[in-house]
Design a protein around this motif. Structure first.
Motif, PDB file in Angstrom:
ATOM      1  N   ARG A   1      68.772  61.365 130.251  1.00 16.11           N
ATOM      2  CA  ARG A   1      68.740  61.709 128.654  1.00 16.11           C
ATOM      3  C   ARG A   1      69.446  60.778 128.052  1.00 16.11           C
ATOM      4  O   ARG A   1      69.238  60.230 126.982  1.00 16.11           O
ATOM      5  CB  ARG A   1      69.042  63.341 128.601  1.00 16.11           C
ATOM      6  CG  ARG A   1      68.991  63.854 127.305  1.00 16.11           C
ATOM      7  CD  ARG A   1      69.799  65.058 127.535  1.00 16.11           C
ATOM      8  NE  ARG A   1      71.386  64.991 127.819  1.00 16.11           N
ATOM      9  CZ  ARG A   1      71.504  65.670 129.114  1.00 16.11           C
ATOM     10  NH1 ARG A   1      70.693  66.312 129.606  1.00 16.11           N
ATOM     11  NH2 ARG A   1      72.739  65.819 129.353  1.00 16.11           N
ATOM     12  N   ASP A   2      70.757  60.878 128.259  1.00 10.79           N
ATOM     13  CA  ASP A   2      71.945  60.120 127.385  1.00 10.79           C
ATOM     14  C   ASP A   2      72.110  58.644 127.806  1.00 10.79           C
ATOM     15  O   ASP A   2      72.507  58.100 127.024  1.00 10.79           O
ATOM     16  CB  ASP A   2      73.349  60.915 127.827  1.00 10.79           C
ATOM     17  CG  ASP A   2      73.301  62.200 127.446  1.00 10.79           C
ATOM     18  OD1 ASP A   2      72.459  62.460 126.700  1.00 10.79           O
ATOM     19  OD2 ASP A   2      74.143  63.054 127.785  1.00 10.79           O
TER      20      ASP A   2
ATOM     21  N   ARG B   1      71.833  63.735 133.050  1.00  7.07           N
ATOM     22  CA  ARG B   1      72.566  63.000 131.947  1.00  7.07           C
ATOM     23  C   ARG B   1      72.236  61.601 132.005  1.00  7.07           C
ATOM     24  O   ARG B   1      72.183  61.116 130.787  1.00  7.07           O
ATOM     25  CB  ARG B   1      73.941  63.128 132.424  1.00  7.07           C
ATOM     26  CG  ARG B   1      74.972  62.744 131.468  1.00  7.07           C
ATOM     27  CD  ARG B   1      76.270  62.568 131.684  1.00  7.07           C
ATOM     28  NE  ARG B   1      77.339  62.265 130.572  1.00  7.07           N
ATOM     29  CZ  ARG B   1      78.461  62.102 130.601  1.00  7.07           C
ATOM     30  NH1 ARG B   1      79.185  62.655 131.784  1.00  7.07           N
ATOM     31  NH2 ARG B   1      79.334  61.849 129.670  1.00  7.07           N
TER      32      ARG B   1
ATOM     33  N   ASP C   1      68.232  57.389 125.450  1.00 10.92           N
ATOM     34  CA  ASP C   1      68.743  57.097 124.050  1.00 10.92           C
ATOM     35  C   ASP C   1      68.883  55.750 123.907  1.00 10.92           C
ATOM     36  O   ASP C   1      68.403  55.066 122.836  1.00 10.92           O
ATOM     37  CB  ASP C   1      70.345  57.451 124.217  1.00 10.92           C
ATOM     38  CG  ASP C   1      71.076  57.110 122.903  1.00 10.92           C
ATOM     39  OD1 ASP C   1      70.829  57.981 122.027  1.00 10.92           O
ATOM     40  OD2 ASP C   1      71.778  56.451 122.737  1.00 10.92           O
TER      41      ASP C   1
END
Length: 471
Positions: A180-181, A177, A185
């Motif tokens: 990725r996030d 997480r 991002d």
């Protein structure tokens, strides 16, 4: 006779161009101790904006900030054998303090897994204490033999997250997480950086981790730069520091852990991924100054129009600065703002006033155009969003154009030597091929699946390796 360029052309000498930009844009200077740096206000302003945005993202996934000491007892690092072996060549060790030899040498923080675990083992008693999610913003010291400002320095700034979880699955998902996030991002949508998300090979994995997730970016010269990592630590540090919890079943269990970090290296990456022969090109969402309004002449009417335009843009939500220093030649000021990568310049002179327009100069795509002054509050934000997207697209197009499909170790090495990346099936490379590439100063940057996802295992038959020379 043609005037000498302000910066060394990138095609002529990319490392020299990079140093020129760092110097001329006033980002940083070398410190008095080899490998250290002084970050100047403009460079630190970029880091502050990165730090603020990342900090908000980290807190949004439930992590709290804390702070751990700079000095770590040397004995802490020896508890996890692979960890100390991985960091031993880079350690700065203090043996004297207060005029006396210390009873136990202390290490200047290279990373904080060991000292964090010393306290996690005290703070975690029950499953109710989990997950424990901690981040710190700090400096670290790793004795660098080949320093380069922002990219590799003996001391650098970063954030390092450390978490403890009840299960392997929870820890694994949290590391993914963050990868990725939070990191991907941020890098794509704020820094406009094209990054490849992948898994490190066993050879390249963080010392003490069971899995390392990475984000790799292609710089303007085709080399790769690691921009952030998220590690699954398994139970290695929990076992070394006896970090246990009482489970719902009444059993004493070791926690599962992660750690993850990003550094001031991102400032260097901004220069090398987006810069051109005229200097920086800053992504508008990051830029401390998104638009500068320049007075071409010192006429009272021009100065009034410049200040009024600055107020209008600020009211429209643009981070704006007014440059009414007409005692400095206009051309010199324009070049200076161009060097610093400010996305938009709004230039106003006597002729513009007569025409009811301003000249809009866009740093990222280049070019100038007249815009009615009453439309600037709409035109500038629109240009900023267009140029944010353009930077990301240009970075992606460069990586795509300079990445080749290789079938052999030799083809992969040749692609990297030619200033690009190679993709090669892991089944055609393997650990032996990776070792052969390393002898040629080429490394496997990460592994991905055939469809570009992050793989679950290092050596799955369908994995593809990205190969490149790296900073």
């Amino acid at each position: 006779m043609a005037k000498a360029p302000v910066l060394t052309p990138r095609a002529e000498d990319f490392p020299r161009w990079y140093q020129d930009v760092i110097n001329k844009a006033e980002l940083a200077e070398n410190g008095p101790v080899r490998g250290t740096m002084v970050i100047r206000p403009y460079g630190y302003g970029l880091w502050e904006r990165m730090q603020g945005d990342l900090d908000a993202r980290i807190k949004a996934v439930g992590v709290q900030n804390a702070y751990f000491p700079l000095f770590i007892p040397q004995s802490y690092l020896t508890r996890e054998a692979e960890h100390v072996e991985g960091f031993a060549p880079e350690l700065a060790v203090v043996t004297h303090g207060g005029g006396k030899e210390l009873e136990e040498p202390v290490v200047v923080r290279p990373t904080s897994e060991t000292i964090v675990n010393e306290y996690f083992s005290k703070w975690v008693q029950s499953y109710r204490d989990l997950p424990l999610l901690i981040n710190q913003w700090a400096n670290v010291v790793r004795w660098e033999l080949r320093p380069r400002l922002f990219l590799r320095t003996t001391e650098f700034l970063w954030q390092e997250g450390h978490t403890a979880h009840a299960t392997y699955e929870d820890a694994r998902e949290f590391a993914a997480r963050i990868h990725r996030d939070v990191y991907a991002d941020f890098m794509e949508n704020v820094l406009a950086m094209d990054v490849v998300l992948g898994r490190k090979t066993a050879r390249e994995r963080f010392a003490g981790a069971v899995n390392t997730l990475t984000l790799e970016g292609m710089m303007g010269d085709g080399k790769a730069l690691q921009l952030g990592t998220s590690h699954e630590l398994g139970q290695n540090f929990a076992r070394a520091f006896n970090t246990r919890y009482l489970s719902r079943d009444g059993e004493q269990e070791l926690v599962w852990q992660t750690s993850w970090g990003s550094t001031t290296r991102m400032v260097g990456a901004l220069v090398m991924m987006h810069g051109d022969d005229d200097g920086l090109r800053l992504p508008p969402r990051l830029a401390p100054v998104q638009a500068v309004v320049l007075a071409v002449k010192g006429d009272p009417a021009v100065l009034a129009a410049v200040r009024e335009t600055g107020d209008r843009l600020a009211a429209a939500g643009v981070r704006v600065q007014v440059d009414d220093r007409t005692d400095i030649p206009f051309g010199r000021r324009a070049v200076d703002w161009e060097l610093r990568g400010v996305p938009v310049r709004v230039e106003i002179g006597p002729r513009d006033l007569e025409a009811g327009t301003a000249t809009l100069a866009r740093r990222i795509p280049g070019g100038k155009e007249p815009v009615r002054t009453d439309l600037l509050a709409e035109a500038v934000p629109k240009a900023l969003e267009e140029d944010q997207a353009l930077l990301l697209r240009q970075a992606w197009e460069r990586r795509t154009a300079r990445t080749v499909e290789a079938r052999t170790v030799e083809e992969a090495a040749e692609a990297a030597a030619a200033g690009g990346w190679a993709r090669i099936r892991w089944a055609d490379l393997g650990p032996e091929g990776e070792a052969a590439l390393a002898e040629r100063a080429v490394s496997v940057r990460c592994l991905v699946t055939e469809d570009g996802a992050v793989p679950d295992a290092d050596d799955a038959p369908g994995n593809v390796a990205y190969v490149a020379r790296a900073y």
